[in-house]
Design an enzyme around this catalytic site. Structure first.
Site, PDB file in Angstrom:
ATOM      1  N   LYS A 107       0.776  -1.001  -0.066  1.00 56.60           N
ATOM      2  CA  LYS A 107       0.152   0.180  -0.085  1.00 56.60           C
ATOM      3  C   LYS A 107       1.111   1.018   0.379  1.00 56.60           C
ATOM      4  CE  LYS A 107      -0.418  -0.571   5.107  1.00 56.60           C
ATOM      5  NZ  LYS A 107       0.073  -1.750   5.113  1.00 56.60           N
ATOM      6  N   ILE A 138     -11.696  -8.599   1.505  1.00 55.08           N
ATOM      7  CA  ILE A 138     -12.430  -7.440   1.276  1.00 55.08           C
ATOM      8  C   ILE A 138     -11.904  -7.319  -0.182  1.00 55.08           C
ATOM      9  CG2 ILE A 138     -13.920  -5.616   1.870  1.00 55.08           C
ATOM     10  CD1 ILE A 138     -12.833  -5.523   4.726  1.00 55.08           C
ATOM     11  N   GLY A 189      -1.377  -9.878  19.116  1.00 52.88           N
ATOM     12  CA  GLY A 189      -1.314  -9.285  18.214  1.00 52.88           C
ATOM     13  C   GLY A 189      -1.165  -8.555  16.387  1.00 52.88           C
ATOM     14  N   GLU A 192       1.701  -4.209  16.913  1.00 57.43           N
ATOM     15  CA  GLU A 192       2.884  -3.689  16.743  1.00 57.43           C
ATOM     16  C   GLU A 192       3.525  -3.723  17.032  1.00 57.43           C
ATOM     17  OE1 GLU A 192       4.274  -5.677  13.857  1.00 57.43           O
ATOM     18  OE2 GLU A 192       2.527  -5.651  12.325  1.00 57.43           O
ATOM     19  N   ASP A 203      -0.946   3.881   8.051  1.00 58.17           N
ATOM     20  CA  ASP A 203      -1.265   2.486   7.768  1.00 58.17           C
ATOM     21  C   ASP A 203      -2.514   3.766   6.847  1.00 58.17           C
ATOM     22  OD1 ASP A 203      -1.221  -0.027   6.599  1.00 58.17           O
ATOM     23  OD2 ASP A 203      -3.239   0.573   7.305  1.00 58.17           O
ATOM     24  N   LYS A 207      -3.658   4.097   2.153  1.00 56.00           N
ATOM     25  CA  LYS A 207      -4.800   3.180   1.359  1.00 56.00           C
ATOM     26  C   LYS A 207      -6.359   4.609   0.770  1.00 56.00           C
ATOM     27  CE  LYS A 207      -4.653  -0.759   5.125  1.00 56.00           C
ATOM     28  NZ  LYS A 207      -5.209  -1.341   6.141  1.00 56.00           N
TER      29      LYS A 207
END
Length: 430
Positions: A107, A138, A189, A192, A203, A207
């Protein structure tokens, strides 16, 4: 009739996603061959640590020389799941120049340099697919690029980061503070060790750039996306949201201006009504709400990260690219014909929720209301509470530009009766 000569696939990266891609290619080899019309063969795997044991992968396929692998000339498709800008950019370009089509989950790279990568693919007649770069399993890029190609998309509104949604959902449902919810996400989990890319919105911004570019047929780069993280969201913000019948989500919002002459792309926390479909997206799930002229409102929902979901999207692209390879064709490339300008955040119009700490004495509300009026920001509702000389004043506005709201807040800070601005949050989804 099935072709007997296999299509050769080079895999760049064999971490959580790459290892799952390799596993599915091996265990589902017969099904993939039947769907493609030819066998697919894993011809090489480029890694940084060659001595690591990788179950199900022939050690003879493993190499540390990714450049030599993509230059082989007999590779039909390169699957890139190493992430980052370099060496991924150079490797993808080199692969295309040496005759391979590319499937990527990167990305950050697509958001920053998608135009140049598409140009290389077009020049050499190869495919560049990246469904896995946005929202994991998705199906989203292909519906926007193909299924809605005959429609006019006006808005894309979504939760595109599972880590942030898990944290905000925990704060909403359990009353936990930000750090407590982050610690839980880390332990499970979902986050990070360094969660900056997620919680500061980097992030989601990458996107958003990809989604806006495809939806509006316009080149939108990462630098065009307004970004605001969620680390300042508090339990008090959630309490205020609940009083309004809302919750809080970190949203990626891509919009076409009302006059159709420009677009905006932004990522920030926002209050959304509990009646909106995105309000019920829980834990680490993703969901994207698309509004178009002919199709109306569409919602895409599912797991947005993880090895298996992301590998599913990679394999979907791999099948499509391999089919194109056999047919001697290429799929849709970049569509940027509209070339609409990307407006700055100051031009964005939305509603706002502003919480002020003020002196508890007569005339304060009138002063505050006057400041809003002087800056052309209309007030929808006001709620005041307080004691012992201190008070909290919560103002919800009608729709106003970000620039007008910014001027309003700057003027409010100069009032002697305003002790501070506790929080400012946009209200979306209405």
């Amino acid at each position: 009739m099935m072709r007997t000569r296999p299509l050769k696939v080079a895999l760049l990266g064999c971490g959580v996603v790459g290892s799952e891609v390799a596993r599915i290619m091996t265990t589902h080899a017969d099904d993939l061959a039947a769907r493609i019309g030819a066998p697919v063969e894993l011809a090489g795997v480029a890694v940084r640590r060659p001595d690591k044991v990788r179950a199900g992968i022939d050690p003879a396929l493993v190499t540390t020389d990714a450049t030599a692998l993509v230059k082989r000339g007999d590779i039909d498709v390169v699957v890139e799941v190493i992430g980052g800008i370099e060496p991924a950019r150079t490797l993808i370009t080199t692969a295309i120049e040496h005759g391979a089509s590319v499937v990527s989950a990167n990305k950050a790279l697509i958001a920053q340099d998608g135009a140049s990568l598409h140009a290389a693919a077009d020049e050499h007649g190869k495919d560049l697919y990246y469904e896995a770069a946005v929202a994991g399993a998705i199906p989203l890029i292909r519906p926007l690029r193909e299924s809605l190609a005959g429609d006019k998309v006006n808005r894309v509104l979504g939760i595109v980061n599972g880590t942030t949604n898990f944290i905000l959902d925990a704060m909403d449902t359990t009353g936990a503070g930000y750090q407590e919810a982050l610690d839980e996400a880390t332990a499970l989990g979902y986050a990070e060790a360094d969660p900056t890319a997620d919680v500061e919105g980097f992030d989601a911004a990458a996107k958003a750039a990809i989604l806006a570019g495809i939806a509006f047929h316009t080149r939108v780069r990462l630098d065009d996306v307004y970004r605001e993280g969620m680390t300042e969201v508090t339990a008090a913000d959630f309490a205020s949201a609940k009083e309004m019948g809302c919750t809080i989500k970190l949203l990626a919002i891509c919009e076409r201006a009302a006059d159709g002459g420009s677009v905006t792309a932004r990522v920030h926390p926002a209050m959304i009504p509990l009646s909106h479909p995105l309000a019920n997206v829980r834990e680490a799930y993703n969901a994207v709400f698309v509004e178009s002229e002919a199709a109306g409102q569409l919602m895409f929902y599912g797991p947005g990260a993880g090895g298996s979901p992301t590998a599913s999207a990679v394999l979907g692209d791999l099948v499509a690219v391999c089919r194109n390879r056999i047919g001697g064709a290429t799929g849709p490339g970049e569509s940027a014909y509209a070339a609409l300008p990307v407006s700055p955040m100051g031009d964005v119009v939305t509603r706002y929720h502003i919480s002020l700490d003020v002196a508890d004495k007569p005339g304060v509300l009138a002063q505050v209301a006057t400041v809003f009026a002087e800056h052309g920001v209309s007030i929808d509702t006001v709620r005041q509470s307080g004691k012992d000389g201190e008070a909290s004043l919560v103002v919800v506005t009608h729709r106003a530009s970000d620039a007008a709201l910014g001027g309003t807040v700057e003027a409010l800070r100069k009032l002697d009766t305003v002790r501070g601005v506790a929080s400012i949050m946009r209200v979306e989804g209405e």
